[in-house]
Design an enzyme around this catalytic site. Structure first.
Site, PDB file in Angstrom:
ATOM      1  N   SER A 104       0.828  -1.201   0.000  1.00 47.87           N
ATOM      2  CA  SER A 104       0.000   0.000   0.000  1.00 47.87           C
ATOM      3  C   SER A 104       0.863   1.251   0.000  1.00 47.87           C
ATOM      4  O   SER A 104       1.977   1.257   0.546  1.00 47.87           O
ATOM      5  CB  SER A 104      -0.862  -0.018   1.264  1.00 47.87           C
ATOM      6  OG  SER A 104      -1.439   1.238   1.494  1.00 47.87           O
ATOM      7  N   TYR A 107      -1.793  -1.105  10.961  1.00 50.48           N
ATOM      8  CA  TYR A 107      -2.082  -1.633   9.622  1.00 50.48           C
ATOM      9  C   TYR A 107      -0.904  -1.373   8.681  1.00 50.48           C
ATOM     10  O   TYR A 107      -0.410  -2.270   7.993  1.00 50.48           O
ATOM     11  CB  TYR A 107      -3.363  -0.989   9.057  1.00 50.48           C
ATOM     12  CG  TYR A 107      -3.510  -1.185   7.559  1.00 50.48           C
ATOM     13  CD1 TYR A 107      -3.837  -2.433   7.046  1.00 50.48           C
ATOM     14  CD2 TYR A 107      -3.286  -0.135   6.655  1.00 50.48           C
ATOM     15  CE1 TYR A 107      -3.947  -2.633   5.665  1.00 50.48           C
ATOM     16  CE2 TYR A 107      -3.399  -0.313   5.293  1.00 50.48           C
ATOM     17  CZ  TYR A 107      -3.729  -1.570   4.801  1.00 50.48           C
ATOM     18  OH  TYR A 107      -3.815  -1.757   3.438  1.00 50.48           O
ATOM     19  N   LYS A 122       2.016  -3.931   6.558  1.00 51.72           N
ATOM     20  CA  LYS A 122       2.441  -3.887   5.141  1.00 51.72           C
ATOM     21  C   LYS A 122       3.954  -3.735   5.055  1.00 51.72           C
ATOM     22  O   LYS A 122       4.625  -4.417   4.265  1.00 51.72           O
ATOM     23  CB  LYS A 122       1.759  -2.717   4.414  1.00 51.72           C
ATOM     24  CG  LYS A 122       0.269  -2.861   4.276  1.00 51.72           C
ATOM     25  CD  LYS A 122      -0.095  -4.042   3.401  1.00 51.72           C
ATOM     26  CE  LYS A 122      -1.589  -4.273   3.311  1.00 51.72           C
ATOM     27  NZ  LYS A 122      -1.958  -5.594   2.796  1.00 51.72           N
TER      28      LYS A 122
HETATM   29  P1  NAD Z   1     -11.155  -6.572   1.271  1.00 52.55           P
HETATM   30  O1  NAD Z   1     -11.351  -6.535   2.747  1.00 52.55           O
HETATM   31  O2  NAD Z   1     -12.333  -6.319   0.406  1.00 52.55           O
HETATM   32  O3  NAD Z   1     -10.508  -7.972   0.852  1.00 52.55           O
HETATM   33  C1  NAD Z   1      -9.642  -8.697   1.682  1.00 52.55           C
HETATM   34  C2  NAD Z   1     -10.167 -10.116   1.785  1.00 52.55           C
HETATM   35  O4  NAD Z   1      -9.300 -10.894   2.612  1.00 52.55           O
HETATM   36  C3  NAD Z   1     -11.567 -10.184   2.399  1.00 52.55           C
HETATM   37  O5  NAD Z   1     -12.416 -10.907   1.517  1.00 52.55           O
HETATM   38  C4  NAD Z   1     -11.365 -10.905   3.714  1.00 52.55           C
HETATM   39  O6  NAD Z   1     -12.488 -11.695   4.064  1.00 52.55           O
HETATM   40  C5  NAD Z   1     -10.116 -11.725   3.418  1.00 52.55           C
HETATM   41  N1  NAD Z   1      -9.318 -12.090   4.598  1.00 52.55           N
HETATM   42  C6  NAD Z   1      -8.853 -11.280   5.575  1.00 52.55           C
HETATM   43  N2  NAD Z   1      -8.129 -11.981   6.459  1.00 52.55           N
HETATM   44  C7  NAD Z   1      -8.117 -13.268   6.034  1.00 52.55           C
HETATM   45  C8  NAD Z   1      -7.543 -14.467   6.523  1.00 52.55           C
HETATM   46  N3  NAD Z   1      -6.846 -14.498   7.652  1.00 52.55           N
HETATM   47  N4  NAD Z   1      -7.740 -15.607   5.832  1.00 52.55           N
HETATM   48  C9  NAD Z   1      -8.465 -15.609   4.692  1.00 52.55           C
HETATM   49  N5  NAD Z   1      -9.039 -14.508   4.177  1.00 52.55           N
HETATM   50  C10 NAD Z   1      -8.875 -13.353   4.856  1.00 52.55           C
HETATM   51  O7  NAD Z   1      -9.980  -5.550   0.925  1.00 52.55           O
HETATM   52  P2  NAD Z   1      -9.456  -5.026  -0.488  1.00 52.55           P
HETATM   53  O8  NAD Z   1      -9.762  -3.582  -0.572  1.00 52.55           O
HETATM   54  O9  NAD Z   1      -9.885  -5.927  -1.577  1.00 52.55           O
HETATM   55  O10 NAD Z   1      -7.889  -5.146  -0.228  1.00 52.55           O
HETATM   56  C11 NAD Z   1      -7.137  -6.270  -0.652  1.00 52.55           C
HETATM   57  C12 NAD Z   1      -5.702  -6.089  -0.188  1.00 52.55           C
HETATM   58  O11 NAD Z   1      -5.184  -4.875  -0.711  1.00 52.55           O
HETATM   59  C13 NAD Z   1      -5.547  -6.001   1.325  1.00 52.55           C
HETATM   60  O12 NAD Z   1      -4.365  -6.687   1.698  1.00 52.55           O
HETATM   61  C14 NAD Z   1      -5.409  -4.526   1.577  1.00 52.55           C
HETATM   62  O13 NAD Z   1      -4.673  -4.249   2.746  1.00 52.55           O
HETATM   63  C15 NAD Z   1      -4.662  -4.081   0.332  1.00 52.55           C
HETATM   64  N6  NAD Z   1      -4.867  -2.661   0.021  1.00 52.55           N
HETATM   65  C16 NAD Z   1      -6.137  -2.161  -0.108  1.00 52.55           C
HETATM   66  C17 NAD Z   1      -6.322  -0.817  -0.361  1.00 52.55           C
HETATM   67  C18 NAD Z   1      -7.714  -0.230  -0.468  1.00 52.55           C
HETATM   68  O14 NAD Z   1      -7.841   0.990  -0.299  1.00 52.55           O
HETATM   69  N7  NAD Z   1      -8.744  -0.998  -0.754  1.00 52.55           N
HETATM   70  C19 NAD Z   1      -5.215   0.030  -0.516  1.00 52.55           C
HETATM   71  C20 NAD Z   1      -3.943  -0.511  -0.410  1.00 52.55           C
HETATM   72  C21 NAD Z   1      -3.776  -1.863  -0.144  1.00 52.55           C
HETATM   73  N1  UFG Z   2     -11.838  11.812   3.609  1.00 54.80           N
HETATM   74  C1  UFG Z   2     -12.814  12.685   4.001  1.00 54.80           C
HETATM   75  N2  UFG Z   2     -13.944  12.170   4.556  1.00 54.80           N
HETATM   76  C2  UFG Z   2     -14.157  10.828   4.725  1.00 54.80           C
HETATM   77  C3  UFG Z   2     -13.132   9.955   4.313  1.00 54.80           C
HETATM   78  C4  UFG Z   2     -11.987  10.475   3.755  1.00 54.80           C
HETATM   79  O1  UFG Z   2     -12.672  13.907   3.873  1.00 54.80           O
HETATM   80  O2  UFG Z   2     -15.199  10.424   5.256  1.00 54.80           O
HETATM   81  C5  UFG Z   2     -10.616  12.372   2.978  1.00 54.80           C
HETATM   82  C6  UFG Z   2      -9.340  12.044   3.743  1.00 54.80           C
HETATM   83  O3  UFG Z   2      -9.091  12.998   4.735  1.00 54.80           O
HETATM   84  C7  UFG Z   2      -8.317  12.041   2.611  1.00 54.80           C
HETATM   85  C8  UFG Z   2      -9.105  11.541   1.402  1.00 54.80           C
HETATM   86  O4  UFG Z   2     -10.476  11.757   1.716  1.00 54.80           O
HETATM   87  O5  UFG Z   2      -7.884  13.346   2.351  1.00 54.80           O
HETATM   88  C9  UFG Z   2      -8.900  10.068   1.131  1.00 54.80           C
HETATM   89  O6  UFG Z   2      -9.162   9.322   2.303  1.00 54.80           O
HETATM   90  P1  UFG Z   2      -9.270   7.726   2.315  1.00 54.80           P
HETATM   91  O7  UFG Z   2      -9.537   7.295   3.708  1.00 54.80           O
HETATM   92  O8  UFG Z   2     -10.225   7.287   1.258  1.00 54.80           O
HETATM   93  O9  UFG Z   2      -7.825   7.280   1.805  1.00 54.80           O
HETATM   94  P2  UFG Z   2      -6.395   7.468   2.471  1.00 54.80           P
HETATM   95  O10 UFG Z   2      -5.470   7.859   1.386  1.00 54.80           O
HETATM   96  O11 UFG Z   2      -6.443   8.372   3.636  1.00 54.80           O
HETATM   97  O12 UFG Z   2      -6.056   6.017   2.991  1.00 54.80           O
HETATM   98  C10 UFG Z   2      -6.411   4.832   2.244  1.00 54.80           C
HETATM   99  C11 UFG Z   2      -6.329   3.642   3.193  1.00 54.80           C
HETATM  100  C12 UFG Z   2      -4.889   3.461   3.603  1.00 54.80           C
HETATM  101  C13 UFG Z   2      -4.080   3.256   2.388  1.00 54.80           C
HETATM  102  C14 UFG Z   2      -4.204   4.425   1.455  1.00 54.80           C
HETATM  103  C15 UFG Z   2      -3.440   4.182   0.183  1.00 54.80           C
HETATM  104  O13 UFG Z   2      -7.161   3.851   4.303  1.00 54.80           O
HETATM  105  O14 UFG Z   2      -4.766   2.325   4.413  1.00 54.80           O
HETATM  106  O15 UFG Z   2      -5.586   4.631   1.145  1.00 54.80           O
HETATM  107  O16 UFG Z   2      -3.771   2.973  -0.371  1.00 54.80           O
HETATM  108  F1  UFG Z   2      -2.783   3.130   2.730  1.00 54.80           F
END
Ligand code: NAD
Ligand code: UFG
Length: 348
Positions: free
Chosen positions: A129, A153, A157
């Site tokens: 991330s 969190y 990562k």
């Molecule tokens: P998500 O929660 O929709 O998907 C993650 C999945 O992993 C879920 O279906 C959950 O049930 C499963 N899971 C969690 N722990 C588990 C375990 N111990 N065993 C088996 N399954 C398990 O999240 P996402 O948005 O699809 O994110 C996928 C990956 O990408 C995550 O590792 C997340 O940290 C990473 N990521 C997401 C974002 C974002 O903003 N969505 C940004 C950066 C990185």
């Molecule tokens: N924001 C608002 N109101 C809300 C939610 C978010 O104003 O209700 C603003 C935040 O302050 C930020 C922007 O919208 O300026 C984006 O916020 P997000 O929470 O959607 O995303 P972030 O970049 O803060 O963080 C997310 C995940 C992190 C991850 C990162 C990059 O929460 O774990 O994206 O992947 F690392």
């Protein structure tokens, strides 16, 4: 022979979109997921959207930390590579429950890596991330920037990235691609798959979406005094379909090259403010998003966006979609499934 890919967390938001692309690309896919933050309906929808390729998907409800179950799976199938999405991802929850995050994300990953190594499957794509850049001193963020984590969190990562680098140093047969996602948003253009977060959304887009469908009265904007174009935070939003394509490109790289352990940003390279995102969503949906201007959210960075050069050069991948398409597809999903996969109104 089709290649066999294991996808952990494949029922989740990014995983389900990626599994669909893999199936359409001719891969055989096994998904494991404990469904802690997802629904099996997502798997059913992937199968339907994949048409004739749907029969190449197998789903097992398995927790990553269940080593005997993983061993049984690897004993029964010779996987060519693993894409590892499974993990918990709520920043605030990770501050409240750090051990849950360390246990789930780190123990889960170590268990997976141990079983992969034991069965000779040493190709991995891991979901890292942009959070590992912390509050970057400058933008765009390049892969060489110093790493920092501001919450448990983020630390999971960062630690997992380091674990992967150590494994490769100890055994150069491993090939590992660490993908640092920026802000994934949007949904499959069919409106049949999308993000379905449990509880109150932490992230901007799911929150906007729930305001638009009437589930919440207003969006709270966290901070209007940042040193940005309109005072609100700036991020690099990337369409989930582009992100999924990035995984196909990474897999291809693992199969076609002798890459070791490499890290790539997956973003668009463009920064968008909160107010710009709200404006784009209002245009796409025709809905007014009432705003409450509030103070900064603790720990939030001011401006984060990616340098995309390395991924473009090495993976031959570049995001195609802009903010308008992200909002269009997000709204298409939201309006068809206002309560996500579990809704009685959802279009099954
Ligand atoms: P998500 O929660 O929709 O998907 C993650 C999945 O992993 C879920 O279906 C959950 O049930 C499963 N899971 C969690 N722990 C588990 C375990 N111990 N065993 C088996 N399954 C398990 O999240 P996402 O948005 O699809 O994110 C996928 C990956 O990408 C995550 O590792 C997340 O940290 C990473 N990521 C997401 C974002 C974002 O903003 N969505 C940004 C950066 C990185
Ligand atoms: N924001 C608002 N109101 C809300 C939610 C978010 O104003 O209700 C603003 C935040 O302050 C930020 C922007 O919208 O300026 C984006 O916020 P997000 O929470 O959607 O995303 P972030 O970049 O803060 O963080 C997310 C995940 C992190 C991850 C990162 C990059 O929460 O774990 O994206 O992947 F690392």
């Amino acid at each position: 022979m089709e290649k066999k890919i294991l996808v952990t967390g494949g029922a989740g938001y990014i995983g389900s979109h990626t599994v669909l692309q893999l199936l359409l690309g001719g891969f055989k896919v096994t998904v494991i997921d404990n469904l802690d933050n997802s629904s099996e309906v997502a798997i059913k929808r992937v199968v339907e959207l994949a048409g004739d390729f749907g029969s190449n998907l197998v789903f097992h409800q398995i927790d990553l930390r269940d080593k005997p179950a993983l061993e049984k799976l690897f004993a029964s199938t010779n996987f060519d590579a693993v894409i590892h999405f499974a993990g918990l991802k709520a920043v605030g929850e990770s501050v409240q429950k750090p051990l849950l995050y360390y246990n789930n994300n780190i123990i889960g990953t170590i268990t997976l890596l141990e079983v992969m190594g034991a069965y000779g499957c040493k190709k991995l794509v891991f979901s890292s991330s942009a959070t590992v850049y912390g509050w970057p001193k400058e933008v765009p963020c390049t892969e060489e920037f110093p790493l920092a984590a501001t919450n448990p969190y983020g630390r999971t990562k960062l630690f997992i990235e380091e674990i992967c680098r150590d494994i490769y140093r100890s055994d150069s047969e491993w090939q590992i691609i660490l993908l640092r996602y920026f802000n994934p948003v949007g949904a499959h253009p069919s409106g049949y798959m999308g993000e379905d977060p449990r509880g109150i959304p932490n992230n901007l887009m799911p929150f906007i979406q729930q305001v638009a469908v009437g589930r919440r009265p207003a969006l709270t904007v966290f901070g209007k005094d940042y040193n940005t174009k309109d005072g609100t935070g700036v991020r690099d939003y990337i369409h989930v379909v582009d992100l999924s394509d990035g995984h196909s490109a990474a897999l291809q790289k693992l199969f076609d090259s002798n890459i070791g352990c490499e890290v790539y940003n997956l973003g668009t390279g463009k920064g968008t403010s909160v107010l710009e995102m709200v404006d784009a969503f209002e245009k796409a949906s025709g809905k007014k998003i009432p705003l409450i201007m509030a103070g900064r959210r603790p720990g939030d960075a001011e401006i984060v966006f990616a340098s995309t050069e390395k991924a473009e050069r090495d993976l031959n991948w570049k995001a195609k979609y802009g903010i308008a398409e992200m909002c269009r597809d997000q709204w298409n999903w939201a309006s068809k499934n206002p309560y996500g996969y579990e809704s009685p109104d959802s279009s099954n």
